[in-house]
Design a protein around this motif. Structure first.
Motif, PDB file in Angstrom:
ATOM      1  N   ASP A   4       0.842  -1.182   0.000  1.00  0.00           N
ATOM      2  CA  ASP A   4       0.000   0.000   0.000  1.00  0.00           C
ATOM      3  C   ASP A   4       0.882   1.237   0.000  1.00  0.00           C
ATOM      4  O   ASP A   4       1.329   1.711   1.044  1.00  0.00           O
ATOM      5  N   ILE A   5       1.151   1.790  -1.176  1.00  0.00           N
ATOM      6  CA  ILE A   5       2.073   2.928  -1.247  1.00  0.00           C
ATOM      7  C   ILE A   5       1.461   4.183  -0.637  1.00  0.00           C
ATOM      8  O   ILE A   5       2.174   5.117  -0.286  1.00  0.00           O
ATOM      9  N   GLY A   6       0.128   4.196  -0.496  1.00  0.00           N
ATOM     10  CA  GLY A   6      -0.501   5.323   0.168  1.00  0.00           C
ATOM     11  C   GLY A   6      -0.077   5.451   1.616  1.00  0.00           C
ATOM     12  O   GLY A   6      -0.051   6.543   2.184  1.00  0.00           O
ATOM     13  N   GLU A   7       0.281   4.333   2.229  1.00  0.00           N
ATOM     14  CA  GLU A   7       0.751   4.350   3.617  1.00  0.00           C
ATOM     15  C   GLU A   7       2.270   4.430   3.708  1.00  0.00           C
ATOM     16  O   GLU A   7       2.815   4.664   4.776  1.00  0.00           O
ATOM     17  N   GLN A   8       2.970   4.234   2.577  1.00  0.00           N
ATOM     18  CA  GLN A   8       4.426   4.274   2.584  1.00  0.00           C
ATOM     19  C   GLN A   8       4.982   5.654   2.256  1.00  0.00           C
ATOM     20  O   GLN A   8       6.077   6.007   2.660  1.00  0.00           O
ATOM     21  N   GLY A   9       4.210   6.454   1.497  1.00  0.00           N
ATOM     22  CA  GLY A   9       4.694   7.760   1.068  1.00  0.00           C
ATOM     23  C   GLY A   9       4.824   8.747   2.216  1.00  0.00           C
ATOM     24  O   GLY A   9       4.089   8.674   3.208  1.00  0.00           O
ATOM     25  N   THR A  10       5.746   9.687   2.075  1.00  0.00           N
ATOM     26  CA  THR A  10       5.962  10.705   3.101  1.00  0.00           C
ATOM     27  C   THR A  10       5.597  12.103   2.617  1.00  0.00           C
ATOM     28  O   THR A  10       5.489  13.029   3.419  1.00  0.00           O
ATOM     29  N   CYS A  11       5.436  12.285   1.303  1.00  0.00           N
ATOM     30  CA  CYS A  11       5.005  13.567   0.756  1.00  0.00           C
ATOM     31  C   CYS A  11       4.427  13.319  -0.631  1.00  0.00           C
ATOM     32  O   CYS A  11       4.603  12.243  -1.197  1.00  0.00           O
ATOM     33  N   THR A  12       3.723  14.314  -1.161  1.00  0.00           N
ATOM     34  CA  THR A  12       3.119  14.180  -2.480  1.00  0.00           C
ATOM     35  C   THR A  12       3.210  15.500  -3.228  1.00  0.00           C
ATOM     36  O   THR A  12       3.143  16.579  -2.629  1.00  0.00           O
ATOM     37  N   PHE A  20      -1.146   9.716  -2.810  1.00  0.00           N
ATOM     38  CA  PHE A  20       0.253   9.305  -2.947  1.00  0.00           C
ATOM     39  C   PHE A  20       0.431   8.343  -4.121  1.00  0.00           C
ATOM     40  O   PHE A  20       1.394   7.592  -4.175  1.00  0.00           O
ATOM     41  N   SER A  21      -0.509   8.358  -5.052  1.00  0.00           N
ATOM     42  CA  SER A  21      -0.428   7.464  -6.212  1.00  0.00           C
ATOM     43  C   SER A  21       0.780   7.790  -7.080  1.00  0.00           C
ATOM     44  O   SER A  21       1.311   8.907  -7.046  1.00  0.00           O
ATOM     45  N   ASN A  22       1.215   6.807  -7.867  1.00  0.00           N
ATOM     46  CA  ASN A  22       2.302   6.996  -8.827  1.00  0.00           C
ATOM     47  C   ASN A  22       1.715   7.159 -10.219  1.00  0.00           C
ATOM     48  O   ASN A  22       0.933   6.313 -10.675  1.00  0.00           O
ATOM     49  N   TYR A  23       2.076   8.249 -10.895  1.00  0.00           N
ATOM     50  CA  TYR A  23       1.610   8.531 -12.255  1.00  0.00           C
ATOM     51  C   TYR A  23       2.831   8.659 -13.158  1.00  0.00           C
ATOM     52  O   TYR A  23       3.754   9.415 -12.849  1.00  0.00           O
ATOM     53  N   TRP A  24       2.842   7.953 -14.276  1.00  0.00           N
ATOM     54  CA  TRP A  24       4.032   7.983 -15.145  1.00  0.00           C
ATOM     55  C   TRP A  24       3.616   7.984 -16.609  1.00  0.00           C
ATOM     56  O   TRP A  24       2.638   7.327 -17.009  1.00  0.00           O
ATOM     57  N   HIS A  78     -22.822   3.961  -9.058  1.00  0.00           N
ATOM     58  CA  HIS A  78     -21.880   3.796  -7.954  1.00  0.00           C
ATOM     59  C   HIS A  78     -20.498   3.543  -8.541  1.00  0.00           C
ATOM     60  O   HIS A  78     -20.323   2.680  -9.408  1.00  0.00           O
ATOM     61  N   ILE A  79     -19.526   4.291  -8.082  1.00  0.00           N
ATOM     62  CA  ILE A  79     -18.148   4.154  -8.555  1.00  0.00           C
ATOM     63  C   ILE A  79     -17.310   3.548  -7.442  1.00  0.00           C
ATOM     64  O   ILE A  79     -17.237   4.095  -6.338  1.00  0.00           O
ATOM     65  N   THR A  80     -16.669   2.424  -7.733  1.00  0.00           N
ATOM     66  CA  THR A  80     -15.815   1.741  -6.761  1.00  0.00           C
ATOM     67  C   THR A  80     -14.385   2.243  -6.898  1.00  0.00           C
ATOM     68  O   THR A  80     -13.791   2.146  -7.971  1.00  0.00           O
ATOM     69  N   ALA A  81     -13.829   2.792  -5.850  1.00  0.00           N
ATOM     70  CA  ALA A  81     -12.460   3.302  -5.890  1.00  0.00           C
ATOM     71  C   ALA A  81     -11.463   2.171  -6.077  1.00  0.00           C
ATOM     72  O   ALA A  81     -11.737   1.014  -5.731  1.00  0.00           O
ATOM     73  N   PHE A  82     -10.305   2.484  -6.632  1.00  0.00           N
ATOM     74  CA  PHE A  82      -9.213   1.528  -6.742  1.00  0.00           C
ATOM     75  C   PHE A  82      -8.809   1.071  -5.338  1.00  0.00           C
ATOM     76  O   PHE A  82      -8.996   1.790  -4.363  1.00  0.00           O
ATOM     77  N   GLN A  83      -8.216  -0.114  -5.263  1.00  0.00           N
ATOM     78  CA  GLN A  83      -7.866  -0.716  -3.982  1.00  0.00           C
ATOM     79  C   GLN A  83      -6.347  -0.687  -3.755  1.00  0.00           C
ATOM     80  O   GLN A  83      -5.576  -0.644  -4.718  1.00  0.00           O
ATOM     81  N   PRO A  84      -5.886  -0.740  -2.498  1.00  0.00           N
ATOM     82  CA  PRO A  84      -4.442  -0.796  -2.234  1.00  0.00           C
ATOM     83  C   PRO A  84      -3.791  -1.952  -2.985  1.00  0.00           C
ATOM     84  O   PRO A  84      -4.311  -3.073  -2.989  1.00  0.00           O
ATOM     85  N   GLY A  85      -2.672  -1.675  -3.665  1.00  0.00           N
ATOM     86  CA  GLY A  85      -1.988  -2.683  -4.459  1.00  0.00           C
ATOM     87  C   GLY A  85      -2.409  -2.686  -5.916  1.00  0.00           C
ATOM     88  O   GLY A  85      -1.801  -3.369  -6.741  1.00  0.00           O
ATOM     89  N   PHE A  86      -3.430  -1.876  -6.276  1.00  0.00           N
ATOM     90  CA  PHE A  86      -3.918  -1.843  -7.655  1.00  0.00           C
ATOM     91  C   PHE A  86      -2.944  -1.100  -8.556  1.00  0.00           C
ATOM     92  O   PHE A  86      -2.377  -0.077  -8.180  1.00  0.00           O
ATOM     93  N   VAL A 223      -0.205   3.506 -10.472  1.00  0.00           N
ATOM     94  CA  VAL A 223      -0.177   2.688  -9.256  1.00  0.00           C
ATOM     95  C   VAL A 223      -0.980   3.438  -8.199  1.00  0.00           C
ATOM     96  O   VAL A 223      -0.636   4.569  -7.830  1.00  0.00           O
ATOM     97  N   PHE A 224      -2.058   2.832  -7.720  1.00  0.00           N
ATOM     98  CA  PHE A 224      -2.940   3.477  -6.755  1.00  0.00           C
ATOM     99  C   PHE A 224      -2.234   3.712  -5.428  1.00  0.00           C
ATOM    100  O   PHE A 224      -1.528   2.839  -4.924  1.00  0.00           O
ATOM    101  N   GLY A 225      -2.474   4.901  -4.831  1.00  0.00           N
ATOM    102  CA  GLY A 225      -1.838   5.193  -3.554  1.00  0.00           C
ATOM    103  C   GLY A 225      -2.573   6.202  -2.694  1.00  0.00           C
ATOM    104  O   GLY A 225      -1.945   6.879  -1.873  1.00  0.00           O
ATOM    105  N   TRP A 226      -3.885   6.319  -2.870  1.00  0.00           N
ATOM    106  CA  TRP A 226      -4.640   7.225  -1.995  1.00  0.00           C
ATOM    107  C   TRP A 226      -4.697   6.644  -0.580  1.00  0.00           C
ATOM    108  O   TRP A 226      -4.861   5.441  -0.396  1.00  0.00           O
ATOM    109  N   LYS A 227      -4.586   7.507   0.403  1.00  0.00           N
ATOM    110  CA  LYS A 227      -4.604   7.054   1.793  1.00  0.00           C
ATOM    111  C   LYS A 227      -6.021   6.649   2.231  1.00  0.00           C
ATOM    112  O   LYS A 227      -6.998   7.346   1.933  1.00  0.00           O
ATOM    113  N   GLY A 228      -6.083   5.541   2.946  1.00  0.00           N
ATOM    114  CA  GLY A 228      -7.347   5.105   3.544  1.00  0.00           C
ATOM    115  C   GLY A 228      -8.484   5.049   2.552  1.00  0.00           C
ATOM    116  O   GLY A 228      -8.343   4.535   1.442  1.00  0.00           O
TER     117      GLY A 228
END
Length: 293
Positions: A4-12, A20-24, A78-86, A223-228
């Motif tokens: 879960d990169i959302g919990e690993q990131g320290t800034c955005t 904290f998602s990764n966009y490339w 209804h829109i289902t958000a991406f999940q940790p690890g997606f 790579v999904f990384g939104w917190k919580g």
């Protein structure tokens, strides 16, 4: 990066502090008539950097959209958000024909006459100089199989019903029944700095970093990384764009200033020159050595 990169990131670098998602996407280069290359700079999209004339400039030029339906409405699905690890990708650097590029409806270019130019999208690089640069557009698929957070090709767990632009996507098929946010990137490339260097024969001089001078193989990674549950909160809300985190309203998300965004950076570990005039694209010599070894 795993987990879960959302919990690993320290800034955005994003406006919303919980993203904290990764966009490339690949880097664009200008190829001079003498055979050398120079990286094309990016610039900020319209309506960003709205903190006033004395505020610092946003570093970079990628704008990220998470829409529920289109640019004017959230719709009633209804829109289902991406999940940790997606994670997922869109497009492929091996796409090499115009017909194949046209089939990727969400992958396009706009020859900007002003920063606000929209429409007139093409599946390949613009053939003539653009007054305000080139905008590269990536619309990701938004139908999920509901099971896999990834797949070997990073694409099979998703299905695209994209129609192009920010039009409402088609219905999801039974194989991929879960509607997720319509993720899109707009990247602003300031090609105007090379307007006086355009080849005398009129040929298109821009090239992606993987040696694609047509633009057919444009691609992007996510790579999904939104917190919580922050992204799901937004998908459950009726807010749109800046109003999801603007000061002075009941905000769903927390925001940060441009100065705070610009403070976030990853330490550069690349020793190869990527900024000046280059004899070859970065990594090409290393790739050639590896291939022939």
């Amino acid at each position: 990066m795993k987990g879960d990169i959302g919990e690993q990131g320290t800034c955005t670098t994003c406006a919303y502090t919980e993203d904290f998602s990764n966009y490339w996407t690949a880097v664009m280069y200008f190829r001079h008539e003498n055979g050398s290359y120079k990286r094309v700079p990016q610039y900020a999209n319209a309506q960003l950097g709205t903190e006033g004339k004395d505020a610092p400039d946003i570093q970079g030029g990628m704008t990220i959209y998470y829409t529920q339906q289109d640019f004017t409405s959230n719709g009633d699905q209804h829109i289902t958000a991406f999940q940790p690890g997606f994670r997922m990708t869109v497009g492929s650097p091996t796409t090499s024909t115009l017909d194949a590029a046209k089939a990727n409806k969400g992958l396009r270019y706009t020859c900007l006459q002003t920063i606000l130019t929209r429409g007139s999208e093409t599946p390949d690089f613009p053939a003539k100089p653009c007054a305000a640069g080139i905008m590269a557009i990536h619309h990701f698929p938004n139908c999920w199989d509901g099971v896999n957070l990834d797949s070997p090709d990073h694409q099979s767990h998703m299905y695209s019903t994209v129609k192009g632009g920010f039009q409402v996507s088609g219905a999801c098929p039974a194989s991929h029944p879960v509607r997720m946010p319509q993720l899109a990137y707009e990247t602003m490339w300031n090609t105007t700095v090379f307007k006086d260097m355009w080849p005398k024969d009129g040929s298109q001089p821009f090239v992606w970093s993987y040696m694609d001078n047509k633009g057919y193989g444009t691609h992007a990674d996510y790579v999904f990384g939104w917190k919580g549950d922050s992204l799901q909160r937004v998908m459950n809300d009726s807010c749109m764009f800046h109003k999801c985190g603007s000061p002075g309203v009941q905000s769903v998300l927390k925001t940060q200033t441009i100065a705070e965004m610009n403070k976030c950076a990853v330490k550069n570990t690349v020793t190869e020159d990527t900024e000046g005039w280059l004899d070859e694209l970065p990594g090409q010599h290393m790739a050639a050595v590896k291939f022939t070894a």
